[in-house]
Design a protein around this motif. Sequence first.
Motif, PDB file in Angstrom:
ATOM      1  N   THR A  68       0.830  -1.216   0.000  1.00 45.75           N
ATOM      2  CA  THR A  68       0.000   0.000   0.000  1.00 45.75           C
ATOM      3  C   THR A  68       0.861   1.262   0.000  1.00 45.75           C
ATOM      4  O   THR A  68       0.344   2.339  -0.329  1.00 45.75           O
ATOM      5  N   THR A  69       2.137   1.128   0.334  1.00 54.62           N
ATOM      6  CA  THR A  69       3.031   2.294   0.275  1.00 54.62           C
ATOM      7  C   THR A  69       3.398   2.577  -1.181  1.00 54.62           C
ATOM      8  O   THR A  69       3.344   3.723  -1.638  1.00 54.62           O
ATOM      9  N   LEU A  70       3.780   1.531  -1.890  1.00 55.27           N
ATOM     10  CA  LEU A  70       4.096   1.667  -3.317  1.00 55.27           C
ATOM     11  C   LEU A  70       2.845   1.762  -4.170  1.00 55.27           C
ATOM     12  O   LEU A  70       2.929   2.098  -5.356  1.00 55.27           O
ATOM     13  N   LYS A  71       1.685   1.443  -3.593  1.00 53.41           N
ATOM     14  CA  LYS A  71       0.415   1.389  -4.334  1.00 53.41           C
ATOM     15  C   LYS A  71       0.541   0.416  -5.500  1.00 53.41           C
ATOM     16  O   LYS A  71       0.275   0.745  -6.669  1.00 53.41           O
ATOM     17  N   GLN A  72       0.914  -0.812  -5.134  1.00 52.15           N
ATOM     18  CA  GLN A  72       1.189  -1.807  -6.159  1.00 52.15           C
ATOM     19  C   GLN A  72       0.862  -3.207  -5.663  1.00 52.15           C
ATOM     20  O   GLN A  72       1.078  -3.532  -4.495  1.00 52.15           O
ATOM     21  N   SER A  73       0.360  -4.032  -6.576  1.00 50.76           N
ATOM     22  CA  SER A  73       0.185  -5.452  -6.314  1.00 50.76           C
ATOM     23  C   SER A  73       0.915  -6.224  -7.407  1.00 50.76           C
ATOM     24  O   SER A  73       0.864  -5.841  -8.581  1.00 50.76           O
ATOM     25  N   LEU A  74       1.579  -7.285  -7.007  1.00 50.05           N
ATOM     26  CA  LEU A  74       2.220  -8.197  -7.957  1.00 50.05           C
ATOM     27  C   LEU A  74       1.498  -9.532  -7.894  1.00 50.05           C
ATOM     28  O   LEU A  74       1.181 -10.032  -6.809  1.00 50.05           O
ATOM     29  N   PHE A  75       1.288 -10.109  -9.059  1.00 50.75           N
ATOM     30  CA  PHE A  75       0.604 -11.400  -9.186  1.00 50.75           C
ATOM     31  C   PHE A  75       1.570 -12.349  -9.877  1.00 50.75           C
ATOM     32  O   PHE A  75       2.018 -12.071 -10.992  1.00 50.75           O
ATOM     33  N   HIS A  76       1.903 -13.434  -9.190  1.00 49.96           N
ATOM     34  CA  HIS A  76       2.876 -14.385  -9.714  1.00 49.96           C
ATOM     35  C   HIS A  76       2.199 -15.720 -10.000  1.00 49.96           C
ATOM     36  O   HIS A  76       1.405 -16.208  -9.178  1.00 49.96           O
ATOM     37  N   ILE A  77       2.559 -16.302 -11.143  1.00 49.82           N
ATOM     38  CA  ILE A  77       2.172 -17.679 -11.448  1.00 49.82           C
ATOM     39  C   ILE A  77       3.466 -18.452 -11.613  1.00 49.82           C
ATOM     40  O   ILE A  77       4.242 -18.209 -12.553  1.00 49.82           O
ATOM     41  N   THR A  78       3.726 -19.376 -10.701  1.00 47.17           N
ATOM     42  CA  THR A  78       4.951 -20.167 -10.791  1.00 47.17           C
ATOM     43  C   THR A  78       4.714 -21.393 -11.663  1.00 47.17           C
ATOM     44  O   THR A  78       3.565 -21.833 -11.833  1.00 47.17           O
ATOM     45  N   ALA A  79       5.810 -21.905 -12.233  1.00 44.46           N
ATOM     46  CA  ALA A  79       5.747 -23.098 -13.101  1.00 44.46           C
ATOM     47  C   ALA A  79       4.613 -22.947 -14.113  1.00 44.46           C
ATOM     48  O   ALA A  79       3.721 -23.799 -14.207  1.00 44.46           O
ATOM     49  N   SER A  80       4.644 -21.858 -14.851  1.00 47.74           N
ATOM     50  CA  SER A  80       3.527 -21.528 -15.740  1.00 47.74           C
ATOM     51  C   SER A  80       3.317 -22.612 -16.799  1.00 47.74           C
ATOM     52  O   SER A  80       4.248 -23.302 -17.236  1.00 47.74           O
ATOM     53  N   GLN A  81       2.065 -22.744 -17.198  1.00 46.37           N
ATOM     54  CA  GLN A  81       1.655 -23.760 -18.178  1.00 46.37           C
ATOM     55  C   GLN A  81       0.863 -23.083 -19.286  1.00 46.37           C
ATOM     56  O   GLN A  81       0.259 -22.035 -19.067  1.00 46.37           O
TER      57      GLN A  81
END
Lengths: 112, 113
Positions: A68-81
């Motif tokens: 909330t400080t950076l006003k950012q969300s990261l969404f990760h998908i590991t071992a993508s298919q």
Amino acid sequence: SQKIEQNSEALNIQEGKTATLTCNYTNYSPAYLQWYRQDPGRGPVFLLLIRENEKEKRKERLKVTFDTTLKQSLFHITASQPADSATYLCALGVGGYQKVTFGTGTKLQVIP
Amino acid sequence: DAGITQSPRHKVTETGTPVTLRCHQTENHRYMYWYRQDPGHGLRLIHYSYGVKDTDKGEVSDGYSVSRSKTEDFLLTLESATSSQTSVYFCAIRSGGTSYEQYFGPGTRLTVT
């Protein structure tokens, strides 16, 4: 003005790698943030929710962070298919928790 | 899948005609939402309902009205359709309380000629 930006319209990634999608926002104070997946011709499907007092959430191969400080969300998908190929939408919980505002989405393509 | 249907799924209509889209749910959820989705704009909220006969405007409500006379049905009406209302319309439901995830219907593709 209020704005939600998802890092790019399209992201190509090799199968097996980790895909990282970004959601940045300005002039919002969201109580929570959600990520949805949308396949062509279908409605969005809810994936994960993270609240303002949480730093990280995981579900199987998915991980979401919320700063909330950076006003950012990261969404990760590991071992993508290749089956992970879709458009991913972030949505901010605003307006007294009753509604959300969506970003325009990032189209992810996982290349075999 | 959440029990949510939309009708019709496709519609072509002429400018100036009234159009009503229906959203029906079998989940007894409190909240119902209408969105439109357009290239470059993403999903934008038109109207939402937080109970029977309780509705409120979203960010793009001009030219649209809604009604909710029963928990299960949420109607979106375009009183006089315009070409700018050509879009894909999605209905969504949410149970309420501290449950914030929304479940979407399959969408209605509306073309106004």
